[in-house]
Scaffold this active site. Sequence first.
Site, PDB file in Angstrom:
ATOM      1  N   HIS A 137       0.860  -1.189   0.000  1.00 55.24           N
ATOM      2  CA  HIS A 137       0.000   0.000   0.000  1.00 55.24           C
ATOM      3  C   HIS A 137       0.891   1.232   0.000  1.00 55.24           C
ATOM      4  O   HIS A 137       1.926   1.267   0.666  1.00 55.24           O
ATOM      5  CB  HIS A 137      -0.883  -0.056   1.246  1.00 55.24           C
ATOM      6  CG  HIS A 137      -1.825   1.095   1.421  1.00 55.24           C
ATOM      7  ND1 HIS A 137      -1.406   2.323   1.872  1.00 55.24           N
ATOM      8  CD2 HIS A 137      -3.159   1.188   1.212  1.00 55.24           C
ATOM      9  CE1 HIS A 137      -2.450   3.140   1.946  1.00 55.24           C
ATOM     10  NE2 HIS A 137      -3.525   2.473   1.542  1.00 55.24           N
ATOM     11  N   ARG A 180      -2.790   1.141  -4.444  1.00 52.65           N
ATOM     12  CA  ARG A 180      -2.563  -0.290  -4.486  1.00 52.65           C
ATOM     13  C   ARG A 180      -2.807  -0.798  -5.900  1.00 52.65           C
ATOM     14  O   ARG A 180      -3.458  -0.127  -6.704  1.00 52.65           O
ATOM     15  CB  ARG A 180      -3.500  -1.023  -3.509  1.00 52.65           C
ATOM     16  CG  ARG A 180      -3.235  -0.762  -2.050  1.00 52.65           C
ATOM     17  CD  ARG A 180      -4.276  -1.445  -1.171  1.00 52.65           C
ATOM     18  NE  ARG A 180      -5.561  -0.759  -1.218  1.00 52.65           N
ATOM     19  CZ  ARG A 180      -6.718  -1.312  -0.863  1.00 52.65           C
ATOM     20  NH1 ARG A 180      -6.749  -2.579  -0.475  1.00 52.65           N
ATOM     21  NH2 ARG A 180      -7.831  -0.610  -0.895  1.00 52.65           N
ATOM     22  N   LYS A 183      -6.329  -0.418  -8.199  1.00 57.58           N
ATOM     23  CA  LYS A 183      -7.179   0.582  -7.566  1.00 57.58           C
ATOM     24  C   LYS A 183      -7.201   1.861  -8.399  1.00 57.58           C
ATOM     25  O   LYS A 183      -6.370   2.066  -9.290  1.00 57.58           O
ATOM     26  CB  LYS A 183      -6.688   0.875  -6.145  1.00 57.58           C
ATOM     27  CG  LYS A 183      -6.780  -0.311  -5.198  1.00 57.58           C
ATOM     28  CD  LYS A 183      -8.217  -0.706  -4.941  1.00 57.58           C
ATOM     29  CE  LYS A 183      -8.309  -1.840  -3.931  1.00 57.58           C
ATOM     30  NZ  LYS A 183      -9.704  -2.226  -3.653  1.00 57.58           N
ATOM     31  N   ASP A 186      -5.836   8.521  -6.674  1.00 47.99           N
ATOM     32  CA  ASP A 186      -6.311   9.349  -5.560  1.00 47.99           C
ATOM     33  C   ASP A 186      -5.276  10.439  -5.368  1.00 47.99           C
ATOM     34  O   ASP A 186      -4.074  10.160  -5.313  1.00 47.99           O
ATOM     35  CB  ASP A 186      -6.455   8.496  -4.296  1.00 47.99           C
ATOM     36  CG  ASP A 186      -7.024   9.262  -3.104  1.00 47.99           C
ATOM     37  OD1 ASP A 186      -6.796  10.486  -3.012  1.00 47.99           O
ATOM     38  OD2 ASP A 186      -7.673   8.634  -2.251  1.00 47.99           O
ATOM     39  N   CYS A 188      -4.235  12.068  -2.885  1.00 45.06           N
ATOM     40  CA  CYS A 188      -3.336  12.006  -1.726  1.00 45.06           C
ATOM     41  C   CYS A 188      -2.082  11.200  -2.024  1.00 45.06           C
ATOM     42  O   CYS A 188      -1.018  11.431  -1.430  1.00 45.06           O
ATOM     43  CB  CYS A 188      -4.054  11.459  -0.496  1.00 45.06           C
ATOM     44  SG  CYS A 188      -4.431   9.701  -0.544  1.00 45.06           S
ATOM     45  N   TYR A 189      -2.193  10.241  -2.979  1.00 46.08           N
ATOM     46  CA  TYR A 189      -1.019   9.426  -3.301  1.00 46.08           C
ATOM     47  C   TYR A 189       0.000  10.194  -4.135  1.00 46.08           C
ATOM     48  O   TYR A 189       1.086   9.681  -4.419  1.00 46.08           O
ATOM     49  CB  TYR A 189      -1.438   8.138  -4.003  1.00 46.08           C
ATOM     50  CG  TYR A 189      -2.194   7.222  -3.078  1.00 46.08           C
ATOM     51  CD1 TYR A 189      -1.578   6.674  -1.958  1.00 46.08           C
ATOM     52  CD2 TYR A 189      -3.548   6.938  -3.291  1.00 46.08           C
ATOM     53  CE1 TYR A 189      -2.277   5.869  -1.084  1.00 46.08           C
ATOM     54  CE2 TYR A 189      -4.256   6.126  -2.419  1.00 46.08           C
ATOM     55  CZ  TYR A 189      -3.606   5.598  -1.318  1.00 46.08           C
ATOM     56  OH  TYR A 189      -4.300   4.799  -0.444  1.00 46.08           O
ATOM     57  N   ASP A 240      -9.602  14.367  -3.816  1.00 43.98           N
ATOM     58  CA  ASP A 240      -9.143  13.043  -4.223  1.00 43.98           C
ATOM     59  C   ASP A 240      -9.148  12.928  -5.747  1.00 43.98           C
ATOM     60  O   ASP A 240      -8.145  12.603  -6.383  1.00 43.98           O
ATOM     61  CB  ASP A 240     -10.081  12.024  -3.549  1.00 43.98           C
ATOM     62  CG  ASP A 240     -10.090  10.635  -4.161  1.00 43.98           C
ATOM     63  OD1 ASP A 240      -9.428  10.395  -5.172  1.00 43.98           O
ATOM     64  OD2 ASP A 240     -10.786   9.765  -3.608  1.00 43.98           O
ATOM     65  N   ASP A 247     -11.139  18.585   1.237  1.00 42.82           N
ATOM     66  CA  ASP A 247     -10.878  18.430   2.674  1.00 42.82           C
ATOM     67  C   ASP A 247      -9.422  18.776   2.936  1.00 42.82           C
ATOM     68  O   ASP A 247      -8.615  18.893   2.008  1.00 42.82           O
ATOM     69  CB  ASP A 247     -11.215  17.009   3.170  1.00 42.82           C
ATOM     70  CG  ASP A 247     -10.473  15.922   2.400  1.00 42.82           C
ATOM     71  OD1 ASP A 247      -9.230  15.901   2.447  1.00 42.82           O
ATOM     72  OD2 ASP A 247     -11.132  15.083   1.760  1.00 42.82           O
ATOM     73  N   HIS A 250      -6.689  15.923   1.770  1.00 38.91           N
ATOM     74  CA  HIS A 250      -6.297  15.887   0.361  1.00 38.91           C
ATOM     75  C   HIS A 250      -5.654  17.198  -0.087  1.00 38.91           C
ATOM     76  O   HIS A 250      -4.784  17.186  -0.963  1.00 38.91           O
ATOM     77  CB  HIS A 250      -7.506  15.534  -0.509  1.00 38.91           C
ATOM     78  CG  HIS A 250      -7.898  14.091  -0.419  1.00 38.91           C
ATOM     79  ND1 HIS A 250      -8.825  13.634   0.485  1.00 38.91           N
ATOM     80  CD2 HIS A 250      -7.446  13.003  -1.090  1.00 38.91           C
ATOM     81  CE1 HIS A 250      -8.949  12.326   0.354  1.00 38.91           C
ATOM     82  NE2 HIS A 250      -8.127  11.913  -0.593  1.00 38.91           N
TER      83      HIS A 250
END
Length: 312
Positions: A137, A180, A183, A186, A188-189, A240, A247, A250
């Site tokens: 992850h 991952r 998936k 996103d 945040c990644y 995201d 938020d 993110h």
Amino acid sequence: NLLGERIPDNQQLKIRDFFSTVQCSTGGFCGNVGHLPHLATTYAAVSAIASLDLTEVYDVIDRPALASFLSTMHKPDGSFTMHHDGELDVRGAYCAAVVSTLTGIKTDEMFENTGRWVASCQTYEGGFGSRPGTEAHGGYTFCALATLILLNKTHLIDKDRLLDWAVHRQMVFEGGFQGRTNKLVDGCYSFWQGGLFPLLHHILSTDHSGLSSKTWLFSQVSLQDYILFCCQYPSGGLVDKPGKSRDYYHTCYCLSGLSISQHSFSDQVVRGDPNNLVEPTHPVFNIVLSKADRMAKYLVTGKVVEEVGSGG
């Protein structure tokens, strides 16, 4: 800080007063008054304090009590629980390693066996899971690698397999990163995965002298495109992915990923308007680079070290 704005002194002192109310007498910081001290909130508090620049704010940290708290969270196998009788995963090791480094209290005893335990979280794919035997992850992989760098234990892992896993997490169509295998992307990644590459560059450069100091081993422009075109909320903040709500989480990690994608060891890559450039963030601590060791030096020596460069 990433946007180059300095928080006014009066606001910094209000932040100090808040942190003094959520610091536990037995060490560590709570999420709010009356909560248990927790490694994640301790990491957030210490990182926030280090991002400020008044020594009166630094002084709020009770270093002996903090050292006691971190040692209490440490387990014989080298892992860390997040709080008393709480969950155990690689985030705990990262939070403890960052907090102890930023406050100058890290000892070998505090992290006995931690390097081996973190290394045991590497999976067959090459990334790291939350604990041994779990799925690789992005967030846990970043925490694992950053911890091993802080503990000087990167020789315990398969770096080439980790690099192979990391480069395959950037999606060709979107330009952003997934957390991952199989998936969706996103925002945040952008940091949790993108932030791996300066760390990998650092540890691989000793074995691969041909690595460029001007670029990372992912498409920096593609990531900037995803963040700037897909993650900005019309009235402020970041998200995201399109259609999601904004938020603070993110917003923080999209901006942090943007910083990683714009700044290399010796160059800058800025997509579009030059005003898109944000401040460089430290790839291990994720606080503005110029502030990374200022608080630790002050807490250890009692002397203020003047910042070099911009840093906000």
